[in-house]
Write a protein that holds these residues in place. Sequence first.
Motif, mmCIF file in Angstrom:
data_model
loop_
_atom_site.group_PDB
_atom_site.id
_atom_site.type_symbol
_atom_site.label_atom_id
_atom_site.label_comp_id
_atom_site.label_asym_id
_atom_site.label_seq_id
_atom_site.Cartn_x
_atom_site.Cartn_y
_atom_site.Cartn_z
ATOM 1 N N GLN A 1 23.040 19.586 -16.749
ATOM 2 C CA GLN A 1 23.882 19.768 -17.927
ATOM 3 C C GLN A 1 24.340 18.441 -18.517
ATOM 4 O O GLN A 1 24.423 18.300 -19.749
ATOM 5 C CB GLN A 1 25.089 20.640 -17.556
ATOM 6 C CG GLN A 1 24.707 22.069 -17.250
ATOM 7 C CD GLN A 1 25.873 22.917 -16.817
ATOM 8 O OE1 GLN A 1 26.910 22.394 -16.420
ATOM 9 N NE2 GLN A 1 25.722 24.225 -16.876
ATOM 10 N N LYS A 2 24.612 17.497 -17.665
ATOM 11 C CA LYS A 2 24.991 16.166 -18.142
ATOM 12 C C LYS A 2 23.863 15.563 -18.971
ATOM 13 O O LYS A 2 24.090 14.953 -20.021
ATOM 14 C CB LYS A 2 25.330 15.263 -16.962
ATOM 15 C CG LYS A 2 25.822 13.881 -17.360
ATOM 16 C CD LYS A 2 26.199 13.062 -16.124
ATOM 17 C CE LYS A 2 26.680 11.669 -16.518
ATOM 18 N NZ LYS A 2 27.033 10.855 -15.327
ATOM 19 N N TYR A 3 22.628 15.750 -18.514
ATOM 20 C CA TYR A 3 21.457 15.241 -19.244
ATOM 21 C C TYR A 3 21.312 15.954 -20.587
ATOM 22 O O TYR A 3 21.014 15.328 -21.612
ATOM 23 C CB TYR A 3 20.198 15.443 -18.391
ATOM 24 C CG TYR A 3 18.915 15.056 -19.090
ATOM 25 C CD1 TYR A 3 18.445 13.753 -19.067
ATOM 26 C CD2 TYR A 3 18.171 16.010 -19.791
ATOM 27 C CE1 TYR A 3 17.264 13.393 -19.697
ATOM 28 C CE2 TYR A 3 16.993 15.667 -20.434
ATOM 29 C CZ TYR A 3 16.546 14.349 -20.388
ATOM 30 O OH TYR A 3 15.383 14.010 -21.037
ATOM 31 N N LEU A 4 21.517 17.271 -20.584
ATOM 32 C CA LEU A 4 21.272 18.069 -21.788
ATOM 33 C C LEU A 4 22.380 17.935 -22.838
ATOM 34 O O LEU A 4 22.150 18.233 -24.008
ATOM 35 C CB LEU A 4 21.112 19.548 -21.412
ATOM 36 C CG LEU A 4 19.860 19.934 -20.616
ATOM 37 C CD1 LEU A 4 19.917 21.417 -20.264
ATOM 38 C CD2 LEU A 4 18.586 19.620 -21.389
ATOM 39 N N ARG A 5 23.549 17.522 -22.411
ATOM 40 C CA ARG A 5 24.719 17.574 -23.292
ATOM 41 C C ARG A 5 24.491 16.896 -24.643
ATOM 42 O O ARG A 5 24.951 17.378 -25.672
ATOM 43 C CB ARG A 5 25.923 16.947 -22.574
ATOM 44 C CG ARG A 5 27.259 17.275 -23.246
ATOM 45 C CD ARG A 5 28.430 17.002 -22.308
ATOM 46 N NE ARG A 5 28.504 17.975 -21.221
ATOM 47 C CZ ARG A 5 28.457 17.657 -19.915
ATOM 48 N NH1 ARG A 5 28.341 16.401 -19.538
ATOM 49 N NH2 ARG A 5 28.544 18.608 -19.005
ATOM 50 N N SER A 6 23.802 15.776 -24.653
ATOM 51 C CA SER A 6 23.540 15.063 -25.903
ATOM 52 C C SER A 6 22.203 15.449 -26.517
ATOM 53 O O SER A 6 21.785 14.874 -27.522
ATOM 54 C CB SER A 6 23.572 13.550 -25.658
ATOM 55 O OG SER A 6 22.536 13.177 -24.771
ATOM 56 N N ARG A 7 21.527 16.459 -25.906
ATOM 57 C CA ARG A 7 20.165 16.787 -26.336
ATOM 58 C C ARG A 7 19.998 18.218 -26.833
ATOM 59 O O ARG A 7 18.918 18.594 -27.268
ATOM 60 C CB ARG A 7 19.181 16.520 -25.191
ATOM 61 C CG ARG A 7 19.052 15.037 -24.842
ATOM 62 C CD ARG A 7 18.198 14.832 -23.597
ATOM 63 N NE ARG A 7 17.899 13.422 -23.389
ATOM 64 C CZ ARG A 7 18.689 12.560 -22.755
ATOM 65 N NH1 ARG A 7 19.867 12.977 -22.278
ATOM 66 N NH2 ARG A 7 18.330 11.295 -22.599
ATOM 67 N N VAL A 8 21.049 19.039 -26.713
ATOM 68 C CA VAL A 8 21.008 20.391 -27.262
ATOM 69 C C VAL A 8 22.229 20.607 -28.148
ATOM 70 O O VAL A 8 23.224 19.881 -28.040
ATOM 71 C CB VAL A 8 20.946 21.468 -26.152
ATOM 72 C CG1 VAL A 8 19.747 21.272 -25.248
ATOM 73 C CG2 VAL A 8 22.230 21.492 -25.348
ATOM 74 N N ARG A 9 22.165 21.617 -28.991
ATOM 75 C CA ARG A 9 23.235 21.842 -29.963
ATOM 76 C C ARG A 9 24.415 22.610 -29.375
ATOM 77 O O ARG A 9 25.552 22.395 -29.782
ATOM 78 C CB ARG A 9 22.669 22.596 -31.171
ATOM 79 C CG ARG A 9 21.697 21.762 -31.995
ATOM 80 C CD ARG A 9 21.254 22.523 -33.228
ATOM 81 N NE ARG A 9 20.372 21.714 -34.069
ATOM 82 C CZ ARG A 9 19.856 22.129 -35.213
ATOM 83 N NH1 ARG A 9 20.143 23.357 -35.653
ATOM 84 N NH2 ARG A 9 19.058 21.354 -35.923
ATOM 85 N N ASN A 10 24.153 23.552 -28.472
ATOM 86 C CA ASN A 10 25.229 24.395 -27.954
ATOM 87 C C ASN A 10 24.989 24.616 -26.464
ATOM 88 O O ASN A 10 24.058 25.323 -26.074
ATOM 89 C CB ASN A 10 25.266 25.726 -28.704
ATOM 90 C CG ASN A 10 26.457 26.574 -28.333
ATOM 91 O OD1 ASN A 10 26.997 26.467 -27.244
ATOM 92 N ND2 ASN A 10 26.863 27.445 -29.253
#
Length: 392
Positions: free
Chosen positions: A113-122
């Motif tokens: 989730q830390k990785y995805l936080r800046s890479r997905v919209r929601n």
Amino acid sequence: MREIFADLHIHIGRSQGRAIKITASRELTVKNILFQEAPHKGLDMVGIVDAGSTLVAAEIEEMLLHGELEEQPQGGFLAANGVLMIAGAEIESREGVHWIIFLPFLHSIKSLQKYLRSRVRNMTLSTQKADATAIDLLNLSYLLEGIFCPAHAFTPHKGAYGFWTDSLADKMGRDLTQVKVLELGLSADSLMADMIAETSGFTFLSNSDAHSLANIGREYNLLRMKQKNFAEFRYCLENYEGRRVLANYGMDPLMGKYHRSFCLKCERIAAEAPPVQACANCGSENLVNGVYDRIVSIRDYSEPRQPLGRAPYYYRVPLQKLPGIGPKTLEKLRAGLGSEIDICENANQDDISKIAGERVAALIIEMRKGRLDISPGGGGRYGKVQKNNRKQ
């Protein structure tokens, strides 16, 4: 060693009172899956593929705190009723392809989730498109000690072979050696997949991709493992020291809603020899490409060449999709004979007949032995078991 029935691609419709998978039933919750449907279906192990959602992860953490789940030392989450939950995240890469990353621990989920936080919209929703390539996600999976799996690999919408590439090696190069497993999807079986040479290096999984409680377990796998934990799941996929996938149980590909090509103009499912690239009825080339048609167009062999040790694939039809089995009959069968897997695989014909009648009993036994007569699906429409025509 023990034998484990597993469905490893199940979505969450709702968590913490909010929608997760918009197209999924609101009744599709972590607790309903683990404590209601897994026992009803006969599943010992389930894969929840929406752990990338912050809401789902928070619910998992809360269940750990309350003793409803217990994180295993070698990974995985054991429910209080003995069902093992494998946490995963289905993610759409920049290429538009769907991949599943299975993860062993709560801290692995949080790192994802830390990785995805800046890479997905929601971060609360399911199957988000991430600003990351397939290779990025594969490498992330490796760093998190996860398992990387192409999801529903042959479907025309979001499947790696279905629309992205004729060869994963062409796109992923040497990194493909890290991929050990491939999900067939509802419109393909192992015989179809084994017409492509590079699939010989993959272990196949047949999973439900359930968006409702009823569809959990419509496809499943029989695994041989020593213990219920994530490490053993990995060993199973890698055929390590006797662990392996013993069998895939899946819907007949003819029932899959993308099995054959579908004409968007005249709404006709192709019946001609594959690959069909133009409608035989109206000539339109505006088609939804069928899985069978796609595989024939990219295959390396005219007949499947299955590698040594390939698990057998057994054709199954969800009980509620068989003619003569409605909700009340299904409830009576479960009450009298056990789980749906018990009914499909083990129940005696006479015992089934006493509850559901001779016709239903004969149909279940025929399904167990071979293939039923099915009108093929395509273009988003599922195939159907014929009411009066049956074949073995």
